[in-house]
Motif scaffolding. Structure first.
Motif, PDB file in Angstrom:
ATOM      1  N   ILE A  26       0.859  -1.180   0.000  1.00  0.00           N
ATOM      2  CA  ILE A  26       0.000   0.000   0.000  1.00  0.00           C
ATOM      3  C   ILE A  26       0.899   1.235   0.000  1.00  0.00           C
ATOM      4  N   LEU A  27       0.461   2.289  -0.691  1.00  0.00           N
ATOM      5  CA  LEU A  27       1.208   3.544  -0.683  1.00  0.00           C
ATOM      6  C   LEU A  27       0.753   4.406   0.495  1.00  0.00           C
ATOM      7  N   ALA A  28       1.701   5.047   1.155  1.00  0.00           N
ATOM      8  CA  ALA A  28       1.409   6.026   2.213  1.00  0.00           C
ATOM      9  C   ALA A  28       1.582   7.403   1.593  1.00  0.00           C
ATOM     10  N   LEU A  29       0.503   8.150   1.524  1.00  0.00           N
ATOM     11  CA  LEU A  29       0.469   9.402   0.773  1.00  0.00           C
ATOM     12  C   LEU A  29       0.252  10.593   1.699  1.00  0.00           C
ATOM     13  N   PRO A  30       1.298  11.399   1.951  1.00  0.00           N
ATOM     14  CA  PRO A  30       1.116  12.579   2.789  1.00  0.00           C
ATOM     15  C   PRO A  30       0.288  13.641   2.067  1.00  0.00           C
ATOM     16  N   ILE A  31      -0.597  14.275   2.803  1.00  0.00           N
ATOM     17  CA  ILE A  31      -1.426  15.335   2.230  1.00  0.00           C
ATOM     18  C   ILE A  31      -0.618  16.624   2.193  1.00  0.00           C
ATOM     19  N   ASP A  32      -0.470  17.171   1.011  1.00  0.00           N
ATOM     20  CA  ASP A  32       0.185  18.468   0.802  1.00  0.00           C
ATOM     21  C   ASP A  32       1.512  18.564   1.548  1.00  0.00           C
ATOM     22  N   ASP A  33       2.449  17.690   1.182  1.00  0.00           N
ATOM     23  CA  ASP A  33       3.758  17.667   1.855  1.00  0.00           C
ATOM     24  C   ASP A  33       4.678  18.771   1.328  1.00  0.00           C
ATOM     25  N   HIS A  34       4.274  19.996   1.604  1.00  0.00           N
ATOM     26  CA  HIS A  34       5.021  21.196   1.238  1.00  0.00           C
ATOM     27  C   HIS A  34       6.107  21.477   2.273  1.00  0.00           C
ATOM     28  N   THR A  35       6.921  22.468   2.010  1.00  0.00           N
ATOM     29  CA  THR A  35       7.956  22.854   2.972  1.00  0.00           C
ATOM     30  C   THR A  35       7.861  24.346   3.275  1.00  0.00           C
ATOM     31  N   ARG A  36       6.665  24.830   3.551  1.00  0.00           N
ATOM     32  CA  ARG A  36       6.487  26.251   3.860  1.00  0.00           C
ATOM     33  C   ARG A  36       7.068  26.634   5.214  1.00  0.00           C
ATOM     34  N   LYS A  73       7.157   9.261   6.201  1.00  0.00           N
ATOM     35  CA  LYS A  73       8.477   8.620   6.100  1.00  0.00           C
ATOM     36  C   LYS A  73       8.576   7.387   7.006  1.00  0.00           C
ATOM     37  N   TYR A  74       7.887   7.422   8.127  1.00  0.00           N
ATOM     38  CA  TYR A  74       7.947   6.313   9.083  1.00  0.00           C
ATOM     39  C   TYR A  74       6.955   5.188   8.760  1.00  0.00           C
ATOM     40  N   LEU A  75       6.197   5.348   7.703  1.00  0.00           N
ATOM     41  CA  LEU A  75       5.280   4.285   7.267  1.00  0.00           C
ATOM     42  C   LEU A  75       5.959   3.448   6.197  1.00  0.00           C
ATOM     43  N   LYS A  76       7.100   2.922   6.535  1.00  0.00           N
ATOM     44  CA  LYS A  76       7.871   2.118   5.594  1.00  0.00           C
ATOM     45  C   LYS A  76       7.987   0.710   6.158  1.00  0.00           C
ATOM     46  N   SER A  77       7.521  -0.256   5.369  1.00  0.00           N
ATOM     47  CA  SER A  77       7.562  -1.660   5.773  1.00  0.00           C
ATOM     48  C   SER A  77       7.362  -2.506   4.520  1.00  0.00           C
ATOM     49  N   PRO A  78       7.378  -3.827   4.657  1.00  0.00           N
ATOM     50  CA  PRO A  78       7.101  -4.652   3.476  1.00  0.00           C
ATOM     51  C   PRO A  78       5.706  -4.397   2.876  1.00  0.00           C
ATOM     52  N   PHE A  79       4.782  -3.859   3.677  1.00  0.00           N
ATOM     53  CA  PHE A  79       3.428  -3.619   3.191  1.00  0.00           C
ATOM     54  C   PHE A  79       3.118  -2.145   2.954  1.00  0.00           C
ATOM     55  N   LEU A  80       4.013  -1.254   3.332  1.00  0.00           N
ATOM     56  CA  LEU A  80       3.782   0.185   3.195  1.00  0.00           C
ATOM     57  C   LEU A  80       4.965   0.867   2.529  1.00  0.00           C
ATOM     58  N   LYS A  81       4.645   1.722   1.573  1.00  0.00           N
ATOM     59  CA  LYS A  81       5.695   2.476   0.890  1.00  0.00           C
ATOM     60  C   LYS A  81       5.279   3.947   0.835  1.00  0.00           C
ATOM     61  N   PRO A  82       6.046   4.835   1.496  1.00  0.00           N
ATOM     62  CA  PRO A  82       5.720   6.260   1.405  1.00  0.00           C
ATOM     63  C   PRO A  82       6.053   6.822   0.026  1.00  0.00           C
ATOM     64  N   VAL A  83       5.175   7.681  -0.458  1.00  0.00           N
ATOM     65  CA  VAL A  83       5.363   8.351  -1.754  1.00  0.00           C
ATOM     66  C   VAL A  83       5.175   9.844  -1.510  1.00  0.00           C
ATOM     67  N   PHE A  84       6.095  10.642  -2.008  1.00  0.00           N
ATOM     68  CA  PHE A  84       6.096  12.067  -1.692  1.00  0.00           C
ATOM     69  C   PHE A  84       5.828  12.942  -2.914  1.00  0.00           C
ATOM     70  N   ASN A  85       5.415  14.172  -2.657  1.00  0.00           N
ATOM     71  CA  ASN A  85       5.222  15.211  -3.681  1.00  0.00           C
ATOM     72  C   ASN A  85       4.226  14.831  -4.768  1.00  0.00           C
ATOM     73  N   SER A  86       3.153  14.158  -4.387  1.00  0.00           N
ATOM     74  CA  SER A  86       2.186  13.785  -5.417  1.00  0.00           C
ATOM     75  C   SER A  86       0.774  14.314  -5.156  1.00  0.00           C
ATOM     76  N   LEU A  87       0.472  14.753  -3.949  1.00  0.00           N
ATOM     77  CA  LEU A  87      -0.851  15.303  -3.636  1.00  0.00           C
ATOM     78  C   LEU A  87      -0.651  16.692  -3.037  1.00  0.00           C
ATOM     79  N   LYS A  88      -0.826  17.709  -3.878  1.00  0.00           N
ATOM     80  CA  LYS A  88      -0.534  19.089  -3.479  1.00  0.00           C
ATOM     81  C   LYS A  88      -1.769  19.966  -3.559  1.00  0.00           C
ATOM     82  N   ALA A  89      -1.872  20.891  -2.616  1.00  0.00           N
ATOM     83  CA  ALA A  89      -2.948  21.880  -2.633  1.00  0.00           C
ATOM     84  C   ALA A  89      -2.555  23.006  -3.580  1.00  0.00           C
ATOM     85  N   SER A  90      -3.480  23.400  -4.442  1.00  0.00           N
ATOM     86  CA  SER A  90      -3.199  24.543  -5.313  1.00  0.00           C
ATOM     87  C   SER A  90      -3.708  25.837  -4.680  1.00  0.00           C
TER      88      SER A  90
END
Length: 190
Positions: free
Chosen positions: A84-94, A105-122
Motif C-alpha cells: 500500500i502507498l502512504a500518501l502525505p497530504i500536501d507535503d510542502h515545505t512552507r 516517512k515512518y510508514l515504511k515496511s514490506p506492506f507500506l511504501k511512502p510516496v512524496f510530492n504527489s498530492l498538493k494543494a493549489s
C-alpha cells in the motif's frame, strides 16, 4: 538542550521519560464518511504544545520523535494482501520542513511504501484556527500526479473537521486511487 515537554535537560528534543510516560500512543477511530475511517494516535489536547512546534525551527525534530513513537510502530504491525502507498497530504515545505512528509516517512515496511510530492494543494489557504464554514468555503483544490489504480493510506498531522482528508480522497477517486483509510498524528476528540 531541554526537553520541549518537561524542560529537563535532555540529549533529545523530547526526553526518554516523557516519551515513555506522556507520549505512549493510543489508537482513536473516527468515521468521516460511510465506511471511511480516520485513525489517530493522540488526542490534540495532549499534544497541543508539541504540534505547535511545526511553526518553529526545531519542529522537525519534534515531529520525527512523535512519528517514531506512533507511525513507525503502526508500520511494523500493519499487514495487508499487497503493498500500500502512504500518501502525505500536501507535503510542502512552507515551514522549512513538511510535517506530513515526516510522518509518512515512518510508514515504511514490506506492506507500506511512502510516496512524496504527489498530492498538493493549489489553494494555499491556512486552516489553523478556522471554523468549518471557512474551511468549506475555501477548499484546498488538490492536484494529484502520482500512481493511478492503486490503494493508499492518507497521512495528515491533525484531524480537526475532516474537510481536508475528504477533499483529498475525492481528488484521488478521480484517478481511480482507493483510499483505504487516513492516519493522523492527533485529532480533536470531543
Amino acid at each position: 538542550m531541554k526537553c520541549t515537554s518537561c524542560d529537563k535537560l535532555s540529549f533529545s528534543i523530547i526526553c526518554k521519560t516523557c516519551q515513555s510516560t506522556l507520549l505512549e500512543p493510543n489508537f482513536y477511530k473516527k468515521e468521516l464518511d460511510k465506511d471511511f475511517f480516520v485513525y489517530s494516535f493522540y488526542d490534540y489536547k495532549d499534544l497541543e504544545d508539541l504540534i505547535q512546534s511545526k511553526y518553529y525551527f526545531y519542529g522537525d525534530r519534534v515531529f520525527n520523535t512523535l512519528a517514531k513513537l506512533s507511525f513507525k510502530k503502526f508500520a511494523l504491525n500493519f499487514t495487508f494482501t499487497h503493498p500500500i502507498l502512504a500518501l502525505p497530504i500536501d507535503d510542502h515545505t512552507r515551514h522549512d520542513f513538511s510535517q506530513t512528509a515526516i510522518l509518512a516517512k515512518y510508514l515504511k515496511s514490506p506492506f507500506l511504501k511512502p510516496v512524496f510530492n504527489s498530492l498538493k494543494a493549489s489553494n494555499i489557504v491556512k486552516y489553523a484556527g478556522k471554523n468549518l464554514e471557512f474551511r468549506q468555503k475555501n477548499p484546498r483544490k488538490f492536484k494529484y500526479n502520482g500512481a493511478k489504480n492503486c490503494d493508499v493510506i492518507l497521512v495528515d498531522d491533525v484531524l480537526t473537521t475532516g474537510i481536508t482528508i475528504l477533499e483529498a480522497r475525492k481528488t484521488l477517486k478521480k484517478d481511480n486511487v482507493n483510499v483505504l483509510f487516513a492516519l493522523t498524528l492527533c485529532s480533536f476528540l470531543n
